[in-house]
Design a protein around this motif. Structure first.
Motif, PDB file in Angstrom:
ATOM      1  N   ASP A  67       0.836  -0.995  -0.011  1.00 21.16           N
ATOM      2  CA  ASP A  67       0.127  -0.033  -0.014  1.00 21.16           C
ATOM      3  C   ASP A  67       0.861   1.397   0.140  1.00 21.16           C
ATOM      4  O   ASP A  67       0.403   2.216  -0.709  1.00 21.16           O
ATOM      5  N   GLU A  68       1.846   1.286   0.829  1.00 22.53           N
ATOM      6  CA  GLU A  68       2.863   2.505   0.675  1.00 22.53           C
ATOM      7  C   GLU A  68       3.536   2.602  -0.527  1.00 22.53           C
ATOM      8  O   GLU A  68       3.784   3.684  -1.020  1.00 22.53           O
ATOM      9  N   THR A  69       3.789   1.793  -1.511  1.00 19.94           N
ATOM     10  CA  THR A  69       4.429   1.713  -2.719  1.00 19.94           C
ATOM     11  C   THR A  69       3.515   2.296  -3.471  1.00 19.94           C
ATOM     12  O   THR A  69       3.830   3.331  -4.186  1.00 19.94           O
ATOM     13  N   ASN A  70       2.218   1.937  -3.579  1.00 20.58           N
ATOM     14  CA  ASN A  70       1.197   2.625  -4.387  1.00 20.58           C
ATOM     15  C   ASN A  70       1.037   3.947  -4.054  1.00 20.58           C
ATOM     16  O   ASN A  70       0.808   4.756  -5.014  1.00 20.58           O
ATOM     17  N   ALA A  71       1.023   4.159  -2.731  1.00 17.55           N
ATOM     18  CA  ALA A  71       0.997   5.574  -2.219  1.00 17.55           C
ATOM     19  C   ALA A  71       2.218   6.442  -2.697  1.00 17.55           C
ATOM     20  O   ALA A  71       2.066   7.496  -3.190  1.00 17.55           O
ATOM     21  N   ALA A  72       3.241   5.937  -2.733  1.00 19.64           N
ATOM     22  CA  ALA A  72       4.774   6.582  -3.350  1.00 19.64           C
ATOM     23  C   ALA A  72       4.591   6.903  -4.546  1.00 19.64           C
ATOM     24  O   ALA A  72       4.773   8.042  -5.168  1.00 19.64           O
ATOM     25  N   SER A 118      -2.599  -9.867  -9.976  1.00 22.70           N
ATOM     26  CA  SER A 118      -1.812 -10.950  -9.226  1.00 22.70           C
ATOM     27  C   SER A 118      -2.655 -12.163  -9.181  1.00 22.70           C
ATOM     28  O   SER A 118      -4.106 -11.896  -9.250  1.00 22.70           O
ATOM     29  N   PHE A 119      -2.422 -13.131  -8.431  1.00 21.21           N
ATOM     30  CA  PHE A 119      -3.261 -14.526  -8.437  1.00 21.21           C
ATOM     31  C   PHE A 119      -4.373 -13.944  -7.135  1.00 21.21           C
ATOM     32  O   PHE A 119      -5.456 -14.555  -7.487  1.00 21.21           O
ATOM     33  N   GLU A 120      -3.928 -13.261  -6.126  1.00 16.93           N
ATOM     34  CA  GLU A 120      -5.067 -12.843  -5.348  1.00 16.93           C
ATOM     35  C   GLU A 120      -6.056 -11.694  -5.664  1.00 16.93           C
ATOM     36  O   GLU A 120      -6.625 -10.924  -4.927  1.00 16.93           O
ATOM     37  N   GLY A 121      -5.460 -10.990  -6.753  1.00 17.17           N
ATOM     38  CA  GLY A 121      -6.405 -10.008  -7.297  1.00 17.17           C
ATOM     39  C   GLY A 121      -5.759  -8.712  -7.231  1.00 17.17           C
ATOM     40  O   GLY A 121      -6.500  -7.614  -7.464  1.00 17.17           O
ATOM     41  N   ARG A 122      -4.519  -8.447  -6.686  1.00 17.55           N
ATOM     42  CA  ARG A 122      -3.981  -7.141  -6.354  1.00 17.55           C
ATOM     43  C   ARG A 122      -3.459  -6.470  -7.819  1.00 17.55           C
ATOM     44  O   ARG A 122      -3.130  -7.358  -8.845  1.00 17.55           O
ATOM     45  N   ASP A 123      -3.560  -5.363  -8.133  1.00 15.50           N
ATOM     46  CA  ASP A 123      -2.871  -4.643  -9.161  1.00 15.50           C
ATOM     47  C   ASP A 123      -1.414  -4.835  -9.102  1.00 15.50           C
ATOM     48  O   ASP A 123      -0.776  -4.601  -7.987  1.00 15.50           O
ATOM     49  N   ILE A 124      -0.689  -4.972 -10.359  1.00 16.26           N
ATOM     50  CA  ILE A 124       0.713  -4.844 -10.298  1.00 16.26           C
ATOM     51  C   ILE A 124       1.241  -3.507 -10.763  1.00 16.26           C
ATOM     52  O   ILE A 124       0.912  -3.236 -11.940  1.00 16.26           O
ATOM     53  N   VAL A 180      17.805  12.419 -20.222  1.00 17.31           N
ATOM     54  CA  VAL A 180      17.343  11.117 -20.092  1.00 17.31           C
ATOM     55  C   VAL A 180      15.659  10.992 -20.354  1.00 17.31           C
ATOM     56  O   VAL A 180      15.413  10.104 -21.286  1.00 17.31           O
ATOM     57  N   VAL A 181      15.029  11.534 -19.498  1.00 22.23           N
ATOM     58  CA  VAL A 181      13.583  11.727 -19.384  1.00 22.23           C
ATOM     59  C   VAL A 181      13.221  12.225 -21.001  1.00 22.23           C
ATOM     60  O   VAL A 181      12.366  11.623 -21.478  1.00 22.23           O
ATOM     61  N   ASP A 182      13.967  13.277 -21.490  1.00 21.74           N
ATOM     62  CA  ASP A 182      13.347  13.689 -22.688  1.00 21.74           C
ATOM     63  C   ASP A 182      13.545  12.909 -24.023  1.00 21.74           C
ATOM     64  O   ASP A 182      13.073  12.975 -24.811  1.00 21.74           O
ATOM     65  N   ASN A 183      14.472  11.907 -23.859  1.00 13.49           N
ATOM     66  CA  ASN A 183      14.968  11.105 -24.907  1.00 13.49           C
ATOM     67  C   ASN A 183      14.591   9.481 -24.736  1.00 13.49           C
ATOM     68  O   ASN A 183      15.165   8.662 -25.488  1.00 13.49           O
ATOM     69  N   ARG A 184      14.115   9.110 -23.670  1.00 13.69           N
ATOM     70  CA  ARG A 184      13.764   7.698 -23.344  1.00 13.69           C
ATOM     71  C   ARG A 184      12.342   7.698 -22.716  1.00 13.69           C
ATOM     72  O   ARG A 184      11.789   8.658 -22.149  1.00 13.69           O
ATOM     73  N   GLU A 185      11.824   6.399 -22.704  1.00 13.48           N
ATOM     74  CA  GLU A 185      10.692   6.118 -22.064  1.00 13.48           C
ATOM     75  C   GLU A 185      10.949   5.112 -21.081  1.00 13.48           C
ATOM     76  O   GLU A 185      11.466   4.011 -21.425  1.00 13.48           O
ATOM     77  N   ILE A 186      10.623   5.428 -19.753  1.00 10.54           N
ATOM     78  CA  ILE A 186      11.236   4.574 -18.691  1.00 10.54           C
ATOM     79  C   ILE A 186       9.939   3.928 -18.058  1.00 10.54           C
ATOM     80  O   ILE A 186       9.216   4.572 -17.661  1.00 10.54           O
ATOM     81  N   TRP A 187      10.157   2.661 -17.786  1.00  9.69           N
ATOM     82  CA  TRP A 187       8.882   1.803 -17.059  1.00  9.69           C
ATOM     83  C   TRP A 187       9.771   1.307 -15.743  1.00  9.69           C
ATOM     84  O   TRP A 187      10.675   0.687 -16.018  1.00  9.69           O
ATOM     85  N   VAL A 188       8.828   1.298 -14.662  1.00 15.36           N
ATOM     86  CA  VAL A 188       9.227   0.928 -13.606  1.00 15.36           C
ATOM     87  C   VAL A 188       8.099   0.391 -12.894  1.00 15.36           C
ATOM     88  O   VAL A 188       6.969   0.509 -12.556  1.00 15.36           O
ATOM     89  N   ILE A 189       8.358  -1.287 -12.393  1.00 14.64           N
ATOM     90  CA  ILE A 189       7.560  -2.000 -11.772  1.00 14.64           C
ATOM     91  C   ILE A 189       8.061  -2.224 -10.511  1.00 14.64           C
ATOM     92  O   ILE A 189       8.822  -3.353 -10.211  1.00 14.64           O
ATOM     93  N   PRO A 190       7.704  -1.691  -9.389  1.00 15.11           N
ATOM     94  CA  PRO A 190       8.439  -1.947  -8.012  1.00 15.11           C
ATOM     95  C   PRO A 190       7.847  -3.224  -7.433  1.00 15.11           C
ATOM     96  O   PRO A 190       8.876  -3.658  -6.521  1.00 15.11           O
ATOM     97  N   ILE A 191       6.808  -3.875  -7.668  1.00 15.95           N
ATOM     98  CA  ILE A 191       6.470  -5.071  -7.058  1.00 15.95           C
ATOM     99  C   ILE A 191       5.862  -6.029  -7.978  1.00 15.95           C
ATOM    100  O   ILE A 191       4.695  -5.933  -8.233  1.00 15.95           O
ATOM    101  N   VAL A 192       6.567  -6.901  -8.692  1.00 18.92           N
ATOM    102  CA  VAL A 192       6.126  -7.774  -9.462  1.00 18.92           C
ATOM    103  C   VAL A 192       5.164  -8.935  -8.923  1.00 18.92           C
ATOM    104  O   VAL A 192       4.226  -9.379  -9.575  1.00 18.92           O
ATOM    105  N   ASN A 193       5.580  -9.146  -7.610  1.00 25.24           N
ATOM    106  CA  ASN A 193       4.865 -10.178  -6.598  1.00 25.24           C
ATOM    107  C   ASN A 193       4.152  -9.655  -5.393  1.00 25.24           C
ATOM    108  O   ASN A 193       4.754  -9.965  -4.532  1.00 25.24           O
ATOM    109  N   PRO A 194       2.997  -8.964  -5.872  1.00 31.49           N
ATOM    110  CA  PRO A 194       2.355  -8.240  -4.618  1.00 31.49           C
ATOM    111  C   PRO A 194       1.724  -9.213  -3.700  1.00 31.49           C
ATOM    112  O   PRO A 194       1.829  -8.861  -2.588  1.00 31.49           O
TER     113      PRO A 194
END
Length: 421
Positions: free
Chosen positions: A124-129, A149-155, A210-224
């Motif tokens: 929950d704190e990760t989502n809030a951040a 996820s298996f238990e229905g959480r958003d990734i 970097v931000v102007d010339n790339r698209e950056i994807w960040v997934i902090p919790i693959v296994n929530p």
């Protein structure tokens, strides 16, 4: 990166550990004799190499850390007996419950990190951040979900780009964390990347470029689900897999060479259980579908990636399913590029650079699939510590978060630059 409340809580908890430890030790329930006979224990095994570590894993035991040829191994009594019968010298033998007592020095509220670990972010704190990052930087950051996820959480996933609402023709880079539940330091790594490239955009010309010339994807919790379960009781559980039945090791469930080469287990109770079939875990399926979706006009837009794990301080590249360098799907020129960039990144963080199978053979992992399927310059980082000799390597105290995540800033920058090559 952390609120004043979280910092204050972490400092207070750290200061109280000296008092808490003896009190907690005196009141903690001791495992029954029967449970102690059956529970896994942590051993050290000297003089190992890739081949012997692969052999260790094939008994059902799990190598959880390596330093200077000394492997830290989690094994049940039966697995330990088989290893000794095969000629391995096992030292120690600390039961998992005893090993976890070293880090569980006091109990938090259900679903919270134990005392001394408040600096870590729960689901929950990760989502809030992430929500706060978007609120503070709506022009360059957007939050979405990879899937359920298996238990229905958003990734949760964050996109960072100067035109964040537009799919631009720019090289894309993916950073994912916490495939393995107990590896919470990796979530902090992804949050640092997300914070650094948003908070620094207005003041740091290099970050803006970097931000102007790339698209950056960040997934902090693959296994929530697994990450949440690991702290569900208010203490660490030492949990690695997802929460599907007995649990699937997400990083053995990917479709390339799934179950091919003795680098995963078919035993549902094993720590490296590969699942009933490739893509049987909804978390890997969701991440696969996202990566596949980045093929635009017949070209994969994601050019490079890092999959963060703990621990052993390694920079790893494909392949994991074979010890061969040049093989099906890997030319000498391609391998040399992996080694060159991996070596450059390792010089900045002090990690050891090597082919993934130099640690031990794996199959069905994200690293091999990303390269074989999409030719993504994909790396795995095994983060701090280099070795702890036990389960506590998965649970470094909160006061190392800033140092050990910042330690990878330069390596992240190198990969973002290389994505445009």
């Amino acid at each position: 990166m952390f609120s004043s409340r979280r910092k204050a809580a972490a400092v207070a908890a750290a200061a109280s550990l000296v008092l808490l430890a003896p009190i907690q030790a005196s009141v903690s329930a001791e495992p029954t004799a029967a449970a102690q006979e059956q529970e896994p224990a942590v051993y050290t095994v000297p003089n190992t190499d890739s081949t012997s570590r692969t052999e260790i894993n094939r008994t059902g035991a799990q190598v959880i850390g390596v330093r200077d040829g000394v492997a830290t191994v989690e094994a049940t009594p039966d697995q330990a007996a088989r290893l000794r019968a095969s000629g391995f010298a096992l030292d120690g033998g600390t039961g998992i419950s005893e090993a976890l007592q070293r880090v569980n020095r006091g109990k938090a509220a259900p679903g919270e990190f134990p005392p001394g670990y408040e600096g870590y972010h729960t689901y929950d704190e990760t989502n809030a951040a992430l929500d706060k990052i978007v609120a503070d930087h709506p022009d360059i950051a957007a939050k979405s979900s990879v899937g359920k996820s298996f238990e229905g959480r958003d990734i949760p996933m964050l996109k960072i780009s100067d035109n964040v609402g537009k799919d631009e023709d720019e090289p894309e880079v993916l950073f994912d964390c916490n495939q393995h539940a107990r590896e919470h330091l990796t979530t902090e790594m992804c949050l640092r990347i997300a914070t650094r490239f948003t908070d620094g955009y207005a003041s740091d010309p290099a970050i803006k470029d970097v931000v102007d010339n790339r698209e950056i994807w960040v997934i902090p919790i693959v296994n929530p689900d697994g990450s949440s379960y690991d702290i569900e009781s208010g203490n660490f559980a030492g949990w690695r897999k997802n929460r599907q039945d007995t649990g699937t090791d997400l990083n053995r469930n990917w479709g390339y060479k799934w179950g091919c080469c003795g680098g995963s287990s078919e035993d549902p109770n094993a720590e490296d259980y590969r699942g009933s079939a490739a893509w049987s875990a909804p978390e890997t399926t969701a991440l696969r579908d996202f990566i596949d979706s980045r093929v635009v006009g017949g070209k994969q837009q994601i050019k490079a990636s890092i999959d963060f794990h703990t621990y052993s301080e390694l920079v790893l590249w494909p392949f994991g399913h074979t010890q061969d360098q040049v093989t099906e799907g890997m030319t000498q020129e391609e391998y040399d590029r992996f080694a060159k960039v991996g070596g450059e990144m390792a010089k900045t963080n002090g990690y050891t650079p090597e082919q993934s199978s130099a640690l031990y053979v794996t199959d069905g992992d994200i690293l091999d699939w990303m390269w074989a399927q999409h030719k993504i310059l994909a790396y795995t980082f095994e983060m701090y510590p280099s070795d702890s000799g036990g389960m506590d390597g998965f649970y470094p105290p909160a006061d190392v978060i800033e140092k050990e995540t910042a330690r990878n800033d330069a390596a992240v920058d190198i990969l973002l630059k290389e994505a445009g090559a």
